[in-house]
Design an enzyme around this catalytic site. Structure first.
Site, PDB file in Angstrom:
ATOM      1  N   ARG A  61      59.459  63.948  60.273  1.00 16.72           N
ATOM      2  CA  ARG A  61      59.156  65.366  60.051  1.00 16.72           C
ATOM      3  C   ARG A  61      60.366  66.027  59.413  1.00 16.72           C
ATOM      4  O   ARG A  61      61.515  65.738  59.794  1.00 16.72           O
ATOM      5  CB  ARG A  61      58.837  66.073  61.370  1.00 16.72           C
ATOM      6  CG  ARG A  61      57.477  65.702  61.969  1.00 16.72           C
ATOM      7  CD  ARG A  61      56.306  66.218  61.119  1.00 16.72           C
ATOM      8  NE  ARG A  61      55.006  65.904  61.707  1.00 16.72           N
ATOM      9  CZ  ARG A  61      54.273  64.826  61.401  1.00 16.72           C
ATOM     10  NH1 ARG A  61      54.717  63.948  60.515  1.00 16.72           N
ATOM     11  NH2 ARG A  61      53.096  64.634  61.963  1.00 16.72           N
ATOM     12  N   GLU A  90      56.053  72.099  53.231  1.00 14.91           N
ATOM     13  CA  GLU A  90      55.063  71.222  52.586  1.00 14.91           C
ATOM     14  C   GLU A  90      53.783  72.018  52.298  1.00 14.91           C
ATOM     15  O   GLU A  90      53.299  72.745  53.163  1.00 14.91           O
ATOM     16  CB  GLU A  90      54.754  70.071  53.555  1.00 14.91           C
ATOM     17  CG  GLU A  90      53.763  69.086  53.006  1.00 14.91           C
ATOM     18  CD  GLU A  90      53.491  67.947  53.994  1.00 14.91           C
ATOM     19  OE1 GLU A  90      54.431  67.470  54.646  1.00 14.91           O
ATOM     20  OE2 GLU A  90      52.320  67.552  54.105  1.00 14.91           O
ATOM     21  N   HIS A 114      54.144  62.940  51.581  1.00 15.24           N
ATOM     22  CA  HIS A 114      53.649  62.795  52.964  1.00 15.24           C
ATOM     23  C   HIS A 114      52.448  61.826  53.004  1.00 15.24           C
ATOM     24  O   HIS A 114      51.357  62.177  53.427  1.00 15.24           O
ATOM     25  CB  HIS A 114      53.283  64.160  53.582  1.00 15.24           C
ATOM     26  CG  HIS A 114      53.200  64.100  55.087  1.00 15.24           C
ATOM     27  ND1 HIS A 114      53.368  65.189  55.891  1.00 15.24           N
ATOM     28  CD2 HIS A 114      52.969  63.064  55.946  1.00 15.24           C
ATOM     29  CE1 HIS A 114      53.243  64.842  57.168  1.00 15.24           C
ATOM     30  NE2 HIS A 114      52.998  63.544  57.220  1.00 15.24           N
TER      31      HIS A 114
HETATM   32  C1  3PG Z   1      51.039  61.531  61.586  1.00 18.58           C
HETATM   33  O1  3PG Z   1      51.613  62.331  62.327  1.00 18.58           O
HETATM   34  O2  3PG Z   1      50.181  60.725  62.018  1.00 18.58           O
HETATM   35  C2  3PG Z   1      51.381  61.481  60.134  1.00 18.58           C
HETATM   36  O3  3PG Z   1      52.320  62.438  59.795  1.00 18.58           O
HETATM   37  C3  3PG Z   1      50.151  61.540  59.258  1.00 18.58           C
HETATM   38  O4  3PG Z   1      49.770  62.786  58.849  1.00 18.58           O
HETATM   39  P1  3PG Z   1      48.443  62.921  57.937  1.00 18.58           P
HETATM   40  O5  3PG Z   1      47.289  62.469  58.749  1.00 18.58           O
HETATM   41  O6  3PG Z   1      48.379  64.374  57.626  1.00 18.58           O
HETATM   42  O7  3PG Z   1      48.638  62.084  56.727  1.00 18.58           O
END
Ligand code: 3PG
Length: 396
Positions: free
Chosen positions: A229, A257, A280
């Protein structure tokens, strides 16, 4: 009336169909944003999200919401204090996308070492630059510090060990027979590392963990990878370290983001050649998304069929319970009511209670967690009930 489930982020078709086969009223609206949710989730019983923020406004506007599932690992996009105030369960799918995130972390590591993105950019700009890009050091024998050795950190460790790296971990240090060397103090660990990779959740303890002081412990020319994060790193301190210590950085997460899947983005990091960024996408492999979706279905199935919430994250870790009463009793009407009335008379607060039945359905066992102790007189009164087999009372 059917249980209503709203899926407010992208979710594989196969698993949406599985939900529909469960006779649920399924609403699939992957384009909803955080501002649309208060209205969209007003009547639903179960809300499934990935990164879409579930704010207090959504939680407070909801009339029937009972379960929020984060189809992923991190739950920092859900306002858990607001959910706690309304007794709404929050669950996640831990471990289901760990391999995908670990694969990306390793990919970023190799990218930083070989400068793969710069190779590609130059090629696209019509430049051949073998001389410049032949300066990589290689990963074998390099020291890797894994900050956060949970599900993802362990998968990174396995892969790094296969590369012949020297792997140190910041917390839990055992993975299937291999001991990662454990260092509890960052000021001892960071100066040893050629590469550092962060695999921590976003919590009040981890926010801004990588500050000026942490960067001062890092070796010049070392690499930092963050697929966890953005909040864990103080961006200004990182930029200073990039400029003054030639730290090379690869990130899958960035401050501010965009909420939408496609958007314009502007960041001071765009100016820095030492920074690589992916969008991400750590958890976004088909394998991981399917595993997360299957786990989401399992959580919903368990909840509907038995009321049990798998991976329930907002259950109190520490309650006010300091005493435990265990009553074994014949499974007959009124037995528990008589126990409760003794407890009520003396104004003792029950924190948690569970009644389970032995096979055959004759005897049950009720475990009651209490805030204050019961008196000998109260226990005697309970024992006098001919349907009570035994009473035990201990401090916990
Ligand atoms: C998580 O916490 O599982 C990841 O950061 C994935 O996030 P996303 O499902 O938004 O890709």
């Amino acid at each position: 009336m059917k249980v209503q489930v709203l899926i407010a982020d992208k979710f594989p078709d196969l698993y949406i169909n599985q939900l529909k086969e469960m006779e649920l009223d399924v609403i699939y609206s992957p384009k909803l944003g955080e501002n649309d949710l208060p209205e969209a989730a007003k009547e639903v019983d179960i809300l499934v999200v990935r990164s879409t923020n579930v704010t207090a406004a959504t939680i407070n506007a909801s009339k029937n919401l009972n379960l929020i599932i984060r189809a992923g690992a991190g739950v920092n996009n859900i306002n858990i204090p607001a959910a706690n105030q309304k007794g709404i369960y929050v669950a996640n799918c831990p471990g289901m996308n760990s391999i995908a995130v670990a694969e990306l972390a390793i990919g970023l590591m190799i990218s930083l070492d070989r400068r793969i993105p710069d190779n590609v950019i130059d090629f696209r700009n019509g430049k051949w630059n073998k001389g410049e890009y032949s300066k990589a050091e290689g990963l074998m024998g390099k020291t890797l510090g894994i900050i956060g050795v949970g599900n993802i950190g362990k998968e990174v460790a396995k892969r790094a060990l296969a590369f012949g790296m020297n792997v140190y971990g910041k917390d839990i240090s055992r993975i299937e027979g291999v001991m990662i060397k454990d260092f509890s103090e960052m000021d001892q660990l960071l100066p040893l590392c050629d590469i550092i990779t962060i695999h921590l959740p976003a919590t009040s303890q981890t926010k801004g963990l990588f500050n000026k002081e942490m960067f001062s412990f890092m070796k010049p020319n070392s690499m930092l990878i963050n697929t966890a994060r953005a909040d864990i790193i103080d961006q200004d301190a990182m930029i200073e370290a990039i400029k003054t210590k030639n730290i090379r950085v690869a990130l899958d997460v960035i401050k501010n983001e965009p909420e939408n899947k496609a958007a314009d983005i502007s960041s001071p990091l765009q100016e820095l050649k030492n920074v690589y960024l992916t969008h991400h996408i750590g958890a976004s492999t088909e394998q991981a998304q399917n595993a997360v979706a299957a786990e989401t279905i399992r959580i919903i199935k368990d909840y509907i069929q038995s009321g049990v919430i798998a991976h329930w994250v907002n259950r109190a870790k520490i309650s006010d319970a300091h005493y435990q009463l265990v009553v074994k009793h014949f499974d007959k009407p009124g037995v528990l009511a008589s126990i409760m009335s003794i407890i009520r008379e003396k104004n003792v607060n029950i924190e948690e209670i569970e009644n389970i039945i032995f096979e055959g359905g004759v005897v049950a066992c009720c475990t009651i967690k209490l805030k204050t102790p019961l008196t000998t007189e109260m226990l005697k009164q309970m024992n006098e009930n001919s349907n009570v087999l035994s009473v035990s009372h201990v401090a916990i």
